[in-house]
Write an enzyme that holds these catalytic residues in place. Structure first.
Site, mmCIF file in Angstrom:
data_model
loop_
_atom_site.group_PDB
_atom_site.id
_atom_site.type_symbol
_atom_site.label_atom_id
_atom_site.label_comp_id
_atom_site.label_asym_id
_atom_site.label_seq_id
_atom_site.Cartn_x
_atom_site.Cartn_y
_atom_site.Cartn_z
ATOM 1 N N TYR A 1 0.660 -0.914 0.558
ATOM 2 C CA TYR A 1 -0.183 -0.286 -0.006
ATOM 3 C C TYR A 1 0.842 1.746 -0.185
ATOM 4 O O TYR A 1 1.831 1.226 0.877
ATOM 5 C CB TYR A 1 -0.746 -0.093 0.876
ATOM 6 C CG TYR A 1 -2.136 -0.194 0.833
ATOM 7 C CD1 TYR A 1 -2.733 -1.101 0.382
ATOM 8 C CD2 TYR A 1 -3.095 0.726 1.972
ATOM 9 C CE1 TYR A 1 -4.239 -1.224 -0.243
ATOM 10 C CE2 TYR A 1 -4.662 0.204 1.740
ATOM 11 C CZ TYR A 1 -5.265 -0.610 0.482
ATOM 12 O OH TYR A 1 -6.288 -0.323 0.245
ATOM 13 N N GLY B 1 -6.635 -1.280 6.200
ATOM 14 C CA GLY B 1 -7.777 -1.666 6.939
ATOM 15 C C GLY B 1 -7.115 -2.890 8.510
ATOM 16 O O GLY B 1 -6.329 -3.339 7.555
ATOM 17 N N ASP C 1 -8.582 -5.642 9.871
ATOM 18 C CA ASP C 1 -8.977 -6.386 9.874
ATOM 19 C C ASP C 1 -8.237 -7.214 8.436
ATOM 20 O O ASP C 1 -8.331 -8.635 8.188
ATOM 21 C CB ASP C 1 -9.883 -5.916 9.449
ATOM 22 C CG ASP C 1 -10.615 -4.821 8.362
ATOM 23 O OD1 ASP C 1 -10.450 -3.939 7.853
ATOM 24 O OD2 ASP C 1 -12.083 -5.527 7.992
ATOM 25 N N ARG C 2 -8.021 -6.456 7.418
ATOM 26 C CA ARG C 2 -7.077 -6.817 6.222
ATOM 27 C C ARG C 2 -6.489 -7.359 6.990
ATOM 28 O O ARG C 2 -5.297 -8.639 5.884
ATOM 29 C CB ARG C 2 -7.561 -6.112 5.312
ATOM 30 C CG ARG C 2 -9.014 -5.350 4.725
ATOM 31 C CD ARG C 2 -9.211 -4.152 3.357
ATOM 32 N NE ARG C 2 -8.389 -4.686 1.918
ATOM 33 C CZ ARG C 2 -7.882 -3.958 1.649
ATOM 34 N NH1 ARG C 2 -7.964 -2.796 1.392
ATOM 35 N NH2 ARG C 2 -7.101 -4.423 0.156
ATOM 36 N N THR D 1 -19.651 -6.674 5.075
ATOM 37 C CA THR D 1 -20.387 -6.021 5.351
ATOM 38 C C THR D 1 -19.813 -5.013 3.795
ATOM 39 O O THR D 1 -20.685 -4.801 2.869
ATOM 40 C CB THR D 1 -19.943 -4.909 6.705
ATOM 41 O OG1 THR D 1 -20.341 -4.992 7.486
ATOM 42 C CG2 THR D 1 -21.159 -3.056 5.517
ATOM 43 N N THR E 1 -37.962 -10.488 -11.230
ATOM 44 C CA THR E 1 -37.202 -9.742 -10.759
ATOM 45 C C THR E 1 -36.237 -9.961 -9.810
ATOM 46 O O THR E 1 -34.801 -9.310 -9.315
ATOM 47 C CB THR E 1 -37.889 -8.320 -10.129
ATOM 48 O OG1 THR E 1 -38.718 -8.179 -10.972
ATOM 49 C CG2 THR E 1 -37.678 -7.196 -9.773
HETATM 50 N N1 LIG Z 1 -25.865 -16.503 8.235
HETATM 51 C C1 LIG Z 1 -25.391 -15.530 7.986
HETATM 52 N N2 LIG Z 1 -25.653 -15.547 6.696
HETATM 53 C C2 LIG Z 1 -26.202 -14.859 5.185
HETATM 54 N N3 LIG Z 1 -25.362 -13.615 5.315
HETATM 55 C C3 LIG Z 1 -25.218 -13.010 6.912
HETATM 56 C C4 LIG Z 1 -24.669 -14.455 7.718
HETATM 57 N N4 LIG Z 1 -23.971 -13.776 8.980
HETATM 58 C C5 LIG Z 1 -23.590 -12.117 8.796
HETATM 59 N N5 LIG Z 1 -24.029 -12.158 7.518
HETATM 60 C C6 LIG Z 1 -23.848 -10.938 6.168
HETATM 61 O O1 LIG Z 1 -22.775 -11.128 6.565
HETATM 62 C C7 LIG Z 1 -22.355 -9.594 6.943
HETATM 63 C C8 LIG Z 1 -21.171 -9.349 7.809
HETATM 64 O O2 LIG Z 1 -20.310 -10.328 7.672
HETATM 65 P P1 LIG Z 1 -19.009 -10.342 8.627
HETATM 66 O O3 LIG Z 1 -18.418 -10.888 8.591
HETATM 67 O O4 LIG Z 1 -19.759 -10.327 10.175
HETATM 68 O O5 LIG Z 1 -18.759 -8.886 8.433
HETATM 69 P P2 LIG Z 1 -18.456 -7.413 9.473
HETATM 70 O O6 LIG Z 1 -16.429 -8.084 9.741
HETATM 71 O O7 LIG Z 1 -17.905 -6.474 8.123
HETATM 72 O O8 LIG Z 1 -18.211 -7.473 10.190
HETATM 73 C C9 LIG Z 1 -23.850 -8.553 6.653
HETATM 74 O O9 LIG Z 1 -24.086 -7.791 5.129
HETATM 75 C C10 LIG Z 1 -24.300 -9.370 6.512
HETATM 76 O O10 LIG Z 1 -25.482 -9.722 6.291
HETATM 77 C C1 LIG Z 2 -12.707 -2.333 2.774
HETATM 78 C C2 LIG Z 2 -13.442 -3.288 4.760
HETATM 79 C C3 LIG Z 2 -13.777 -1.803 5.330
HETATM 80 C C4 LIG Z 2 -13.024 -4.248 5.542
HETATM 81 O O1 LIG Z 2 -14.391 -4.134 6.244
HETATM 82 P P1 LIG Z 2 -15.686 -4.970 6.283
HETATM 83 O O2 LIG Z 2 -16.302 -4.863 6.068
HETATM 84 O O3 LIG Z 2 -14.700 -6.238 7.120
HETATM 85 O O4 LIG Z 2 -16.213 -5.183 8.274
HETATM 86 C C5 LIG Z 2 -12.414 -2.172 5.857
HETATM 87 O O5 LIG Z 2 -10.909 -2.861 6.078
HETATM 88 C C6 LIG Z 2 -11.188 -0.842 5.994
HETATM 89 O O6 LIG Z 2 -12.271 0.349 6.416
HETATM 90 N N1 LIG Z 2 -10.266 -0.954 5.261
HETATM 91 C C7 LIG Z 2 -9.729 0.450 5.080
HETATM 92 C C8 LIG Z 2 -9.262 1.092 3.833
HETATM 93 C C9 LIG Z 2 -8.549 -0.485 3.574
HETATM 94 O O7 LIG Z 2 -8.652 -1.474 3.555
HETATM 95 O O8 LIG Z 2 -7.934 0.292 2.561
#
Ligand SMILES: Nc1ncnc2c1ncn2[C@@H]1O[C@H](COP(=O)(O)OP(=O)(O)O)[C@@H](O)[C@H]1O
Ligand SMILES: CC(C)(COP(=O)(O)O)[C@@H](O)C(=O)NCCC(=O)O
Length: 178
Positions: A5, A12, A14-15, A39, A92
């Site tokens: 990067y 992030g 988390d990544r 998300t 749809t």
């Molecule tokens: N059991 C499930 N079935 C389908 N979608 C799910 C389930 N559990 C979570 N999700 C979806 O996964 C996404 C969140 O996943 P998660 O791995 O918790 O992500 P984050 O790191 O963003 O919190 C949400 O969009 C949610 O709608």
């Molecule tokens: C891209 C993300 C929103 C993913 O988060 P998640 O949906 O897994 O909760 C998070 O890693 C984030 O805010 N990142 C910062 C920008 C980047 O990684 O470039």
């Protein structure tokens, strides 16, 4: 792991931790991709020298569903039935659900192909995140088709329940105070 990067602080955590988590379970003898269906959907690539090359961020499955429902006058929030996805959806709900699967899978496959072409090796794909189940069968079918076509054979996707926590554990174990 090296971070390509331009501004590493932007990435992030988390990544970053998720990729470290994947590295705790896979010897790095070929490129790896970590796809996180959260998300947002993220698609990150590590080459066979433990370098994070960069990745994609795009709206996650649920965000695609709700944004179509909220941002248009007539579209419902369509469920993702988890069936076969028809080439020509004729309603749809099927059009939305299939469109979302195609968008998610298409973006990931573009990245998979770039990695295979740039590095000359078929990347191994790890997937995580709550929304992965709806996409996995189609993604596996596409990876197999591309991979066989490019002479690499079939490549099973590997599901990871908690790569971020695995990465966090690895960092904690390697910290000076551990
Ligand atoms: N059991 C499930 N079935 C389908 N979608 C799910 C389930 N559990 C979570 N999700 C979806 O996964 C996404 C969140 O996943 P998660 O791995 O918790 O992500 P984050 O790191 O963003 O919190 C949400 O969009 C949610 O709608
Ligand atoms: C891209 C993300 C929103 C993913 O988060 P998640 O949906 O897994 O909760 C998070 O890693 C984030 O805010 N990142 C910062 C920008 C980047 O990684 O470039």
């Amino acid at each position: 792991m090296k971070n390509c990067y331009l501004n590493p602080a932007e990435l992030g955590p988390d990544r970053w931790l998720g990729m470290l988590g994947v590295l705790t379970r896979q010897p790095i003898d070929r490129p790896l991709m970590l796809v996180s269906f959260g998300t947002a959907t993220t698609v990150d690539t590590i080459d066979d020298h433990e370098t994070f090359l960069g990745g994609l961020i795009f709206p996650g499955v649920s965000m695609m569903q709700t944004s179509l429902g909220a941002g248009t006058a007539r579209l419902p929030i369509a469920p993702m039935p988890g069936q076969m996805w028809p080439p020509f959806p004729q309603g749809t709900q099927a059009a939305i659900a299939t469109g979302i699967v195609a968008a998610q899978t298409g973006a990931i496959m573009r990245q998979w192909q770039q990695v295979a072409e740039h590095l000359g090796q078929a990347p191994l794909v790890f997937v995580t995140g709550g929304a992965r189940a709806a996409i996995l069968p189609e993604l596996q079918a596409r990876i197999d088709a591309f991979s066989v076509d490019m002479g690499f054979g079939t490549i099973p996707i590997i599901e990871c329940e908690s790569p971020v926590l695995d990465g966090l554990r690895a960092v904690a174990q390697h910290s000076p105070d551990a």
